[in-house]
Design a protein around this motif. Structure first.
Motif, PDB file in Angstrom:
ATOM      1  N   TYR A  13      -0.569  -5.355  20.466  1.00 18.45           N
ATOM      2  CA  TYR A  13       0.168  -6.544  20.055  1.00 18.45           C
ATOM      3  C   TYR A  13       0.179  -6.717  18.542  1.00 18.45           C
ATOM      4  CZ  TYR A  13       0.628  -8.230  24.843  1.00 18.45           C
ATOM      5  OH  TYR A  13       0.974  -8.369  26.155  1.00 18.45           O
ATOM      6  N   ASP A  14      -0.747  -6.114  17.866  1.00 20.02           N
ATOM      7  CA  ASP A  14      -0.782  -6.191  16.410  1.00 20.02           C
ATOM      8  C   ASP A  14       0.226  -5.183  15.859  1.00 20.02           C
ATOM      9  OD1 ASP A  14      -1.271  -6.266  13.728  1.00 20.02           O
ATOM     10  OD2 ASP A  14      -3.412  -5.867  13.852  1.00 20.02           O
ATOM     11  N   LEU A  15       1.463  -5.628  15.731  1.00 21.64           N
ATOM     12  CA  LEU A  15       2.552  -4.748  15.324  1.00 21.64           C
ATOM     13  C   LEU A  15       2.432  -4.303  13.875  1.00 21.64           C
ATOM     14  CD1 LEU A  15       5.491  -6.831  16.869  1.00 21.64           C
ATOM     15  CD2 LEU A  15       4.120  -5.059  17.980  1.00 21.64           C
ATOM     16  N   MET A  16       1.589  -4.969  13.121  1.00 22.37           N
ATOM     17  CA  MET A  16       1.509  -4.704  11.686  1.00 22.37           C
ATOM     18  C   MET A  16       0.360  -3.773  11.325  1.00 22.37           C
ATOM     19  SD  MET A  16       1.859  -7.513   8.641  1.00 22.37           S
ATOM     20  CE  MET A  16       3.619  -7.677   8.988  1.00 22.37           C
ATOM     21  N   PHE A  17      -0.839  -4.050  11.816  1.00 18.31           N
ATOM     22  CA  PHE A  17      -2.006  -3.290  11.380  1.00 18.31           C
ATOM     23  C   PHE A  17      -2.808  -2.668  12.523  1.00 18.31           C
ATOM     24  CE2 PHE A  17      -1.754  -6.424   7.718  1.00 18.31           C
ATOM     25  CZ  PHE A  17      -1.203  -5.509   6.839  1.00 18.31           C
ATOM     26  N   GLY A  18      -2.256  -2.689  13.729  1.00 17.76           N
ATOM     27  CA  GLY A  18      -2.887  -2.002  14.850  1.00 17.76           C
ATOM     28  C   GLY A  18      -4.311  -2.427  15.131  1.00 17.76           C
ATOM     29  N   LYS A  77      -7.516  -4.724   7.241  1.00 22.75           N
ATOM     30  CA  LYS A  77      -6.185  -4.770   6.642  1.00 22.75           C
ATOM     31  C   LYS A  77      -5.615  -6.189   6.655  1.00 22.75           C
ATOM     32  CE  LYS A  77      -4.815   0.046   7.013  1.00 22.75           C
ATOM     33  NZ  LYS A  77      -3.754   1.003   7.397  1.00 22.75           N
ATOM     34  N   TRP A  78      -5.992  -6.985   7.626  1.00 15.96           N
ATOM     35  CA  TRP A  78      -5.553  -8.377   7.615  1.00 15.96           C
ATOM     36  C   TRP A  78      -6.199  -9.134   6.455  1.00 15.96           C
ATOM     37  CZ3 TRP A  78      -1.355  -9.992   9.631  1.00 15.96           C
ATOM     38  CH2 TRP A  78      -0.847  -9.403  10.795  1.00 15.96           C
ATOM     39  N   ILE A  79      -7.446  -8.820   6.173  1.00 13.99           N
ATOM     40  CA  ILE A  79      -8.112  -9.432   5.020  1.00 13.99           C
ATOM     41  C   ILE A  79      -7.428  -8.969   3.736  1.00 13.99           C
ATOM     42  CG2 ILE A  79     -10.288  -9.559   3.736  1.00 13.99           C
ATOM     43  CD1 ILE A  79     -11.741  -9.224   6.430  1.00 13.99           C
ATOM     44  N   ASP A 136      -3.978   1.463  -0.651  1.00 15.25           N
ATOM     45  CA  ASP A 136      -3.476   2.778  -0.278  1.00 15.25           C
ATOM     46  C   ASP A 136      -1.978   2.710   0.029  1.00 15.25           C
ATOM     47  OD1 ASP A 136      -6.054   3.721  -0.513  1.00 15.25           O
ATOM     48  OD2 ASP A 136      -6.499   3.429   1.616  1.00 15.25           O
ATOM     49  N   ALA A 137      -1.333   3.854  -0.057  1.00 16.00           N
ATOM     50  CA  ALA A 137       0.116   3.916   0.176  1.00 16.00           C
ATOM     51  C   ALA A 137       0.492   3.465   1.586  1.00 16.00           C
ATOM     52  CB  ALA A 137       0.630   5.327  -0.077  1.00 16.00           C
ATOM     53  N   THR A 138      -0.442   3.566   2.515  1.00 16.62           N
ATOM     54  CA  THR A 138      -0.172   3.157   3.894  1.00 16.62           C
ATOM     55  C   THR A 138      -0.588   1.721   4.161  1.00 16.62           C
ATOM     56  OG1 THR A 138      -2.310   4.083   4.572  1.00 16.62           O
ATOM     57  CG2 THR A 138      -0.371   5.500   4.787  1.00 16.62           C
ATOM     58  N   ASP A 139      -1.140   1.056   3.154  1.00 17.62           N
ATOM     59  CA  ASP A 139      -1.543  -0.354   3.288  1.00 17.62           C
ATOM     60  C   ASP A 139      -0.350  -1.256   2.998  1.00 17.62           C
ATOM     61  OD1 ASP A 139      -4.140   0.290   3.865  1.00 17.62           O
ATOM     62  OD2 ASP A 139      -4.946  -0.203   1.892  1.00 17.62           O
ATOM     63  N   ARG A 179       5.853   5.866  -0.021  1.00 23.57           N
ATOM     64  CA  ARG A 179       6.406   5.014   1.035  1.00 23.57           C
ATOM     65  C   ARG A 179       7.824   5.441   1.401  1.00 23.57           C
ATOM     66  NH1 ARG A 179       8.824   0.125   0.575  1.00 23.57           N
ATOM     67  NH2 ARG A 179       8.225  -0.175  -1.607  1.00 23.57           N
ATOM     68  N   TRP A 180       8.548   6.023   0.450  1.00 25.32           N
ATOM     69  CA  TRP A 180       9.915   6.488   0.704  1.00 25.32           C
ATOM     70  C   TRP A 180       9.972   7.988   0.964  1.00 25.32           C
ATOM     71  CZ3 TRP A 180      13.695   3.409   2.039  1.00 25.32           C
ATOM     72  CH2 TRP A 180      13.645   2.070   1.660  1.00 25.32           C
ATOM     73  N   GLY A 181       8.824   8.597   1.231  1.00 20.66           N
ATOM     74  CA  GLY A 181       8.810   9.990   1.671  1.00 20.66           C
ATOM     75  C   GLY A 181       8.882  11.021   0.563  1.00 20.66           C
ATOM     76  N   ILE A 182       8.669  10.631  -0.692  1.00 19.78           N
ATOM     77  CA  ILE A 182       8.710  11.585  -1.796  1.00 19.78           C
ATOM     78  C   ILE A 182       7.437  12.428  -1.801  1.00 19.78           C
ATOM     79  CG2 ILE A 182       8.992  11.853  -4.290  1.00 19.78           C
ATOM     80  CD1 ILE A 182      11.389  10.567  -2.805  1.00 19.78           C
TER      81      ILE A 182
END
Length: 546
Positions: free
Chosen positions: A191-196, A201-203, A239-242, A438-441
């Motif tokens: 249900y946590d669509l954002m941070f699994g 990560k919520w903090i 991080d780039a994935t944060d 984030r844009w795949g470069i």
């Protein structure tokens, strides 16, 4: 006043019943929501809050042309009023859209509190702060302390002064991080669509939002530097994935990217949106690899080399989308072309943007003369957005609220201004890197980009702030709420007289919704009285700007 004065429990049930797609629900949740509000579980509420808020924010970054056109990421190729800020002239109801989501959020906070679900309550408070900050940042004084108090008999809430609202929002974020930290209940991954389900990560999200707001109010906060310094030792989106964003499912209009074929069956709506010349020129000048990801080559680019006339070029972008361009010689002896020479802005280029502030002669952008073949939204001399943005879903397309690259640029600005210690250059390069990843470069291309003298930070403070603003403005592509608020706050990058915008004044706020004037007049009048000048228009300064 709108429907937010309804009884909260009824509003919550209605919102839940209509807002979530089946892919986010389990059968027992659907059954529970029909029984009573009190039986709806925290994970279900979390999924709904995440989804509604993320889509609300993202739709202002590409679907609604008002903000992306104002910040010159986009220009309209048809009905061009947004190109010169016309959308700001009338009352704007986005405040009510935010309040409709806040009804759900406040109900969720109350239910989480009853169940002692501290972590969920803290997350809901974070979204509450996000939406109230949106309201006050765009309008000025708005209701806050008396909002959503209909069950307590407050049908016409007063407006809080923006200074008080900001103080309250920052305090709420402290409460949110404490609650998430102390919460012992698990956060459901599905249900946590954002941070699994990742509580850390919520903090980070809550702290990063706090950093954003402190920077936005830094001109009014005497202790802004100390507040930011305290956050350097707290978890932030690094991080780039944060990134506080969610992926699209791509199966229904609601859960698909707005520019995709499900939402826009006809390509005309897509073709009405063109990359702005300001954006394309900056990307081109900097040899930025994001250009090929975001922008498609021109269909019939101009060439001044007669030998190239009629030659075709096939281009494949980093995501595998292919395009064919056919060069056309800029032949002044052709009467149709000759009539358009004064409108030609770019020759011998495969990537061309639509000039900022283009008026009703949109068909003539960059000397496009073959208007009959182009149709009402066609233009063969200006780039479209890449086919990436025509997809219903893609791993690079997200509904975004705040990304780690934005956080790094905030820190870079703070360091350049001496508000915090640390290297502005380090934060700056991290921001660029995170945005490109984030844009795949590819990292090798990022390293090559960062090695350019044109990208390096200069030694002087003014030069550093200008460079940081340039790169942050690029990184905020499709995050137009933040690009607008940053441009308004800093005046950087200085793009206000570009193209045909000379003589137009950049808007500083949204006008209050018309219903406020008619049904909440006392609060409205008080809110207007604190503007400078005290007039409800798009040029009056709110407290943050005074």
């Amino acid at each position: 006043m709108k429907s937010y004065i309804k009884i909260l429990s009824v509003a919550l049930l209605t919102t839940l019943a209509t807002s979530c797609s089946k892919d986010e629900l389990r059968i027992y949740d659907t059954t529970q929501q029909l029984d009573a509000v009190e039986s709806v579980n925290d994970p279900f509420l979390l999924a709904s809050v995440i989804k509604q808020t993320s889509l609300f924010y993202q739709n202002m970054g590409f679907d609604n042309r008002r903000l992306p056109s104002a910040v010159q990421h986009m220009q309209s190729n048809y009905q061009s009023g947004d190109n010169f800020y016309s959308g700001f002239k009338s009352p704007i109801d986005d405040m009510y859209s935010a309040m409709n989501i806040l009804k759900l959020i406040d109900g969720s906070i109350g239910l989480a509190e009853k169940r002692a679900s501290n972590a969920h309550k803290g997350i809901f408070i974070t979204f509450r702060v996000l939406l109230f900050s949106f309201m006050t940042d765009f309008y000025g004084d708005v209701y806050y302390t008396q909002a959503l108090k209909a069950r307590e008999g407050i049908l016409y809430p007063k407006y809080d002064k923006q200074a008080d609202t900001y103080a309250g929002l920052l305090k709420e974020l402290d409460e949110a991080t404490a609650l998430i930290t102390s919460g012992t209940e698990p956060i459901d991954k599905s249900y946590d669509l954002m941070f699994g389900g990742d509580k850390t990560k919520w903090i980070k999200f809550a702290n990063s939002l706090k950093l954003r707001l402190i920077m936005r109010a830094s001109g009014k906060l005497s202790d802004a530097g100390a507040r930011m310094t305290a956050l350097l030792n707290a978890p932030l989106l690094t991080d780039a994935t944060d990134n506080a964003s969610i992926a699209y499912v791509g199966t229904t209009a609601e859960n698909s990217w707005k520019g995709g074929t499900i939402n826009w069956g006809s390509v005309d709506e897509f073709n009405k949106r063109r990359p702005c010349k300001t954006l394309v020129d900056k990307l081109t000048d900097l040899k930025d690899p994001r250009l090929n990801v975001w922008v498609a080559p021109v269909e019939n680019p101009w060439t001044t080399d007669k030998t190239k006339d009629g030659q075709t070029v096939t281009t494949t972008d980093p995501n595998g989308f292919s395009y064919t361009s056919k060069w056309e010689y800029l032949d002044a002896s052709n009467k149709d072309i000759s009539a358009q020479l004064s409108n030609v802005t770019d020759t011998d280029k495969l990537y061309v943007g639509f000039i900022a502030g283009m008026l009703s002669d949109w068909k003539n952008g960059n000397g496009h003369y073959n208007t009959a073949a182009g149709g009402v939204v066609g233009n063969f001399k200006v780039s479209q957005f890449s086919q990436l943005f025509r997809q219903n879903k893609h791993n690079l397309l997200k509904a975004q609220i705040i990304n780690s690259d934005e956080v790094q640029f905030v820190l870079a600005e703070a360091a350049a201004k001496g508000l915090i210690s640390g290297s502005a250059d380090t934060y700056y390069r991290k921001g660029i890197t995170n945005s490109m990843l984030r844009w795949g470069i590819k990292q090798a291309d990022i390293d090559k980009y960062l090695a350019q003298a044109s990208v390096a930070l200069p030694s002087d403070k003014a030069g550093q702030l200008a460079k940081i603003a340039d790169q942050k403005w690029l990184a905020l592509f499709t995050v137009s709420t933040e690009a607008y608020l940053d441009l308004r706050r800093t005046g950087l990058p200085n793009i206000f007289s570009n193209g045909r915008l000379s003589g137009y004044t950049f808007p500083l706020r949204y006008r209050y919704p018309g219903n406020e004037l008619g049904q909440n007049r006392n609060a409205y009048d008080q809110g207007v009285s604190t503007l400078s000048p005290a007039t409800d228009n798009e040029f009056s300064k709110i407290w943050l700007l005074q």
